[in-house]
Design a protein around this motif. Structure first.
Motif, PDB file in Angstrom:
ATOM      1  N   GLY A 356      -2.350 -33.723  44.119  1.00 34.59           N
ATOM      2  CA  GLY A 356      -1.624 -32.455  44.156  1.00 34.59           C
ATOM      3  C   GLY A 356      -2.504 -31.328  44.652  1.00 34.59           C
ATOM      4  N   ARG A 357      -2.024 -30.104  44.469  1.00 35.69           N
ATOM      5  CA  ARG A 357      -2.716 -28.923  44.968  1.00 35.69           C
ATOM      6  C   ARG A 357      -2.787 -27.854  43.889  1.00 35.69           C
ATOM      7  NH1 ARG A 357       0.096 -25.759  49.823  1.00 35.69           N
ATOM      8  NH2 ARG A 357       1.526 -25.235  48.142  1.00 35.69           N
ATOM      9  N   LEU A 358      -3.916 -27.160  43.815  1.00 33.48           N
ATOM     10  CA  LEU A 358      -4.099 -26.013  42.936  1.00 33.48           C
ATOM     11  C   LEU A 358      -4.149 -24.761  43.808  1.00 33.48           C
ATOM     12  CD1 LEU A 358      -6.975 -27.436  40.686  1.00 33.48           C
ATOM     13  CD2 LEU A 358      -4.513 -27.487  40.223  1.00 33.48           C
ATOM     14  N   SER A 359      -3.377 -23.750  43.457  1.00 34.78           N
ATOM     15  CA  SER A 359      -3.348 -22.498  44.220  1.00 34.78           C
ATOM     16  C   SER A 359      -3.691 -21.328  43.322  1.00 34.78           C
ATOM     17  CB  SER A 359      -1.965 -22.278  44.847  1.00 34.78           C
ATOM     18  OG  SER A 359      -1.683 -23.275  45.811  1.00 34.78           O
ATOM     19  N   ASN A 360      -4.546 -20.456  43.815  1.00 36.93           N
ATOM     20  CA  ASN A 360      -4.992 -19.295  43.051  1.00 36.93           C
ATOM     21  C   ASN A 360      -4.825 -18.053  43.916  1.00 36.93           C
ATOM     22  OD1 ASN A 360      -6.238 -17.396  41.435  1.00 36.93           O
ATOM     23  ND2 ASN A 360      -8.048 -18.638  41.006  1.00 36.93           N
ATOM     24  N   ASN A 361      -3.942 -17.174  43.479  1.00 39.61           N
ATOM     25  CA  ASN A 361      -3.679 -15.940  44.211  1.00 39.61           C
ATOM     26  C   ASN A 361      -3.599 -14.807  43.197  1.00 39.61           C
ATOM     27  OD1 ASN A 361      -3.071 -14.092  46.136  1.00 39.61           O
ATOM     28  ND2 ASN A 361      -1.018 -14.834  46.589  1.00 39.61           N
ATOM     29  N   ALA A 362      -4.663 -14.027  43.082  1.00 36.34           N
ATOM     30  CA  ALA A 362      -4.733 -13.016  42.032  1.00 36.34           C
ATOM     31  C   ALA A 362      -3.770 -11.859  42.255  1.00 36.34           C
ATOM     32  CB  ALA A 362      -6.163 -12.480  41.913  1.00 36.34           C
ATOM     33  N   TYR A 363      -3.473 -11.576  43.519  1.00 38.93           N
ATOM     34  CA  TYR A 363      -2.604 -10.430  43.818  1.00 38.93           C
ATOM     35  C   TYR A 363      -1.774 -10.759  45.046  1.00 38.93           C
ATOM     36  CZ  TYR A 363      -1.110  -5.662  45.013  1.00 38.93           C
ATOM     37  OH  TYR A 363      -0.357  -4.553  45.310  1.00 38.93           O
ATOM     38  N   ASP A 364      -0.465 -10.833  44.886  1.00 39.97           N
ATOM     39  CA  ASP A 364       0.428 -11.207  45.973  1.00 39.97           C
ATOM     40  C   ASP A 364       1.385 -10.053  46.247  1.00 39.97           C
ATOM     41  OD1 ASP A 364       1.986 -12.370  47.858  1.00 39.97           O
ATOM     42  OD2 ASP A 364       2.771 -13.970  46.592  1.00 39.97           O
ATOM     43  N   ALA A 365       1.019  -9.222  47.222  1.00 38.89           N
ATOM     44  CA  ALA A 365       1.848  -8.068  47.561  1.00 38.89           C
ATOM     45  C   ALA A 365       2.941  -8.426  48.559  1.00 38.89           C
ATOM     46  CB  ALA A 365       0.983  -6.952  48.133  1.00 38.89           C
ATOM     47  N   LEU A 389     -12.240  -0.491  48.580  1.00 35.99           N
ATOM     48  CA  LEU A 389     -13.074  -1.638  48.210  1.00 35.99           C
ATOM     49  C   LEU A 389     -12.512  -2.915  48.838  1.00 35.99           C
ATOM     50  CD1 LEU A 389     -13.476  -0.740  44.442  1.00 35.99           C
ATOM     51  CD2 LEU A 389     -15.174  -0.426  46.236  1.00 35.99           C
ATOM     52  N   PRO A 390     -13.362  -3.759  49.411  1.00 33.53           N
ATOM     53  CA  PRO A 390     -12.869  -4.977  50.069  1.00 33.53           C
ATOM     54  C   PRO A 390     -12.364  -6.038  49.103  1.00 33.53           C
ATOM     55  CG  PRO A 390     -15.274  -4.946  50.064  1.00 33.53           C
ATOM     56  CD  PRO A 390     -14.823  -3.613  49.530  1.00 33.53           C
ATOM     57  N   ASN A 391     -12.750  -5.936  47.822  1.00 33.51           N
ATOM     58  CA  ASN A 391     -12.389  -6.996  46.880  1.00 33.51           C
ATOM     59  C   ASN A 391     -10.889  -7.184  46.743  1.00 33.51           C
ATOM     60  OD1 ASN A 391     -14.909  -7.867  46.295  1.00 33.51           O
ATOM     61  ND2 ASN A 391     -15.056  -6.884  44.283  1.00 33.51           N
ATOM     62  N   ILE A 392     -10.134  -6.092  46.684  1.00 34.86           N
ATOM     63  CA  ILE A 392      -8.689  -6.212  46.487  1.00 34.86           C
ATOM     64  C   ILE A 392      -8.048  -6.896  47.682  1.00 34.86           C
ATOM     65  CG2 ILE A 392      -6.535  -4.918  46.217  1.00 34.86           C
ATOM     66  CD1 ILE A 392      -7.996  -2.980  44.430  1.00 34.86           C
ATOM     67  N   GLN A 393      -8.539  -6.590  48.884  1.00 32.72           N
ATOM     68  CA  GLN A 393      -8.026  -7.275  50.063  1.00 32.72           C
ATOM     69  C   GLN A 393      -8.303  -8.770  49.960  1.00 32.72           C
ATOM     70  OE1 GLN A 393      -6.297  -5.705  52.305  1.00 32.72           O
ATOM     71  NE2 GLN A 393      -6.780  -3.554  51.884  1.00 32.72           N
ATOM     72  N   ALA A 394      -9.500  -9.128  49.525  1.00 33.79           N
ATOM     73  CA  ALA A 394      -9.874 -10.537  49.409  1.00 33.79           C
ATOM     74  C   ALA A 394      -9.053 -11.242  48.335  1.00 33.79           C
ATOM     75  CB  ALA A 394     -11.362 -10.666  49.104  1.00 33.79           C
ATOM     76  N   LEU A 395      -8.784 -10.532  47.247  1.00 32.69           N
ATOM     77  CA  LEU A 395      -8.038 -11.136  46.143  1.00 32.69           C
ATOM     78  C   LEU A 395      -6.571 -11.360  46.502  1.00 32.69           C
ATOM     79  CD1 LEU A 395      -9.579  -9.040  43.243  1.00 32.69           C
ATOM     80  CD2 LEU A 395      -9.852 -11.496  43.568  1.00 32.69           C
ATOM     81  N   SER A 396      -6.127 -10.755  47.594  1.00 30.84           N
ATOM     82  CA  SER A 396      -4.746 -10.950  48.032  1.00 30.84           C
ATOM     83  C   SER A 396      -4.555 -12.280  48.763  1.00 30.84           C
ATOM     84  CB  SER A 396      -4.319  -9.802  48.951  1.00 30.84           C
ATOM     85  OG  SER A 396      -4.427  -8.555  48.286  1.00 30.84           O
ATOM     86  N   LYS A 397      -5.654 -12.932  49.101  1.00 30.27           N
ATOM     87  CA  LYS A 397      -5.572 -14.187  49.845  1.00 30.27           C
ATOM     88  C   LYS A 397      -5.482 -15.375  48.878  1.00 30.27           C
ATOM     89  CE  LYS A 397      -8.258 -12.330  53.707  1.00 30.27           C
ATOM     90  NZ  LYS A 397      -9.490 -12.472  54.522  1.00 30.27           N
ATOM     91  N   ARG A 398      -4.581 -16.285  49.180  1.00 29.36           N
ATOM     92  CA  ARG A 398      -4.432 -17.475  48.345  1.00 29.36           C
ATOM     93  C   ARG A 398      -5.529 -18.486  48.674  1.00 29.36           C
ATOM     94  NH1 ARG A 398       0.871 -21.121  48.892  1.00 29.36           N
ATOM     95  NH2 ARG A 398      -0.370 -22.069  50.566  1.00 29.36           N
ATOM     96  N   VAL A 399      -6.098 -19.065  47.627  1.00 26.96           N
ATOM     97  CA  VAL A 399      -7.104 -20.111  47.789  1.00 26.96           C
ATOM     98  C   VAL A 399      -6.516 -21.413  47.259  1.00 26.96           C
ATOM     99  CG1 VAL A 399      -9.409 -20.903  47.144  1.00 26.96           C
ATOM    100  CG2 VAL A 399      -8.993 -18.469  47.545  1.00 26.96           C
TER     101      VAL A 399
END
Length: 413
Positions: A356-365, A389-399
């Motif tokens: 299966g797959r694990l997905s982590n997306n802290a912020y999905d706008a 701050l670049p962190n919020i942009q990075a946290l918007s990306k799903r891993v």
């Protein structure tokens, strides 16, 4: 009878029950069932302290809602007593439709039956029992009330549900990265006068970033921990196997409520059309699953008995993670090894190989559920736009990470 009781909560200290209606809801059997459903399912297999329940969480979320409403009132937002009680009831009951082991068995026992919909059905039934006194709470829960900030406090990307479960899960697991500074976030809440949508003051941007980072870390370290994933996939697979055997006419011991759902497919439409199904559902909790698993450990079906014994003894399936999906030939090779090791036909051996797959997306706008910031100039901005701050942009990306689970006996040889 004095119904304005006080609970001593290990996370927040004293939590008060502000109205008699809320006390009566807490006393109702539907809500008391949440005492028998662990908040984090099988996470205690990794973090032994994670034994808190949906009951704990619901009370904590209600407490945070009370603090949020008080903050907004102090800032001049007009909130009537009826609205306040309805918002508290909505957050108190938001998880009342959870089944056994929280999220783990939503797909194994039922067929496309989201717990949010079951929560709504139970709230509607409670509303009938309480003479319509939950009508406004239901409108808030469904997002139908004309003042949208109430629904956002119940369900959004920064709601009282998330603030409580991150704080509470951090406390009980001992994973300190989950501590989010919820008090400051609540103190920074405000409402946009034009749209009556929830927002945070501009000076909360750093706290929002900290919240999102904590959420990302808690998902990798707790909710999506590899051993937790293995355990959850095992319980899903073994209950699914019990379900398939029961529907094929095989004897699968279970109590009446659990056997009802194992024996035939139940859809969300069935719940809507037959109130007796909902009544059977509220009889289910974690104890039903564990008592059944103990029985299944000696079942004559090898897959069911192997998984049941393994989960009881915490003999978890080996889990391997990869940044890319495992190819079909690799999975087939593992299945052939399982078939040879356990002397199983190919279709049964495949049941002991789980991918299966694990997905982590802290912020999905992208879904339109943004965390908004009210600037000093009176403009509303998405926090990703308001922050430099670049962190919020990075946290918007799903891993994404991909996993495969199989019996440890293969590795040992």
């Amino acid at each position: 009878m004095n119904k304005k009781k006080i609970f001593n909560d290990p996370v927040y200290g004293f939590v008060t029950i502000p109205t008699e209606l809320l006390f009566d809801l807490i006393e109702h059997p539907y809500f008391q069932r949440l005492r028998r459903i662990k908040q984090l399912g099988l996470t205690d297999f990794v973090y032994p302290g994670a034994l808190h329940t949906r009951f704990h969480h619901a009370l904590g979320a209600m407490h945070l809602m009370a603090l949020a409403l008080r903050t907004l009132k102090d800032k001049g937002v007009k909130i009537t007593a009826a609205e306040g009680e309805a918002a508290l009831a909505a957050i108190l009951l938001h998880d009342i439709g959870h089944g056994p082991l929280s999220h783990a068995l939503e797909t194994a026992i039922f067929q496309d039956v989201p717990h949010e919909q079951l929560s709504l059905y139970l709230m509607q039934r409670l509303n009938a029992q309480f003479g319509g006194r939950l009508a406004l709470a239901i409108r808030i829960f469904q997002g139908e009330y004309e003042r949208p900030f109430f629904h956002q406090l119940v369900s959004s990307q920064l709601d009282m549900d998330r603030l409580d479960y991150l704080n509470r899960d951090s406390f009980y697991t001992g994973v300190t990265e989950g501590q989010i500074g919820g008090d400051r976030l609540i103190k920074m809440l405000t409402v946009d006068p034009a749209s009556e949508r929830l927002a945070l003051e501009e000076k909360a941007i750093l706290s929002i970033e900290s919240f999102l980072v904590s959420r990302r870390l808690m998902y990798w370290q707790v909710y999506l921990h590899k051993a937790v994933t293995s355990a959850e996939q095992m319980i899903i697979r073994l209950v699914s196997r019990a379900r398939d055997l029961a529907r094929a006419g095989r004897a699968v011991p279970a109590n009446a409520a659990l056997h009802f759902f194992l024996a035939k497919p139940i859809t969300i439409d069935d719940f809507a059309q037959d109130e007796n199904i909902l009544q059977r559902f509220v009889q289910l909790d974690d104890f039903d699953i564990w008592s059944a698993v103990k029985c299944w450990a000696t079942h004559d079906d090898l897959v069911l008995s192997y998984l049941s014994r393994s989960i009881l003894d915490r003999h978890l399936l080996k889990i391997v993670l990869s940044p890319t999906p495992f190819d079909a030939d690799f999975q087939l090779g593992i299945q052939e090894l399982i078939a040879d090791k356990f002397q199983l036909p190919p279709e049964e051996a495949a049941l002991l190989c789980i991918a299966g797959r694990l997905s982590n997306n802290a912020y999905d706008a992208a879904k339109g559920e943004t965390i908004d910031v009210l600037t000093k100039s009176g403009h509303i901005l998405n926090v990703a736009e308001a922050s430099d701050l670049p962190n919020i942009q990075a946290l918007s990306k799903r891993v994404d990470k991909f996993y495969i689970c199989y019996p440890k006996e293969l590795r040992e040889e």
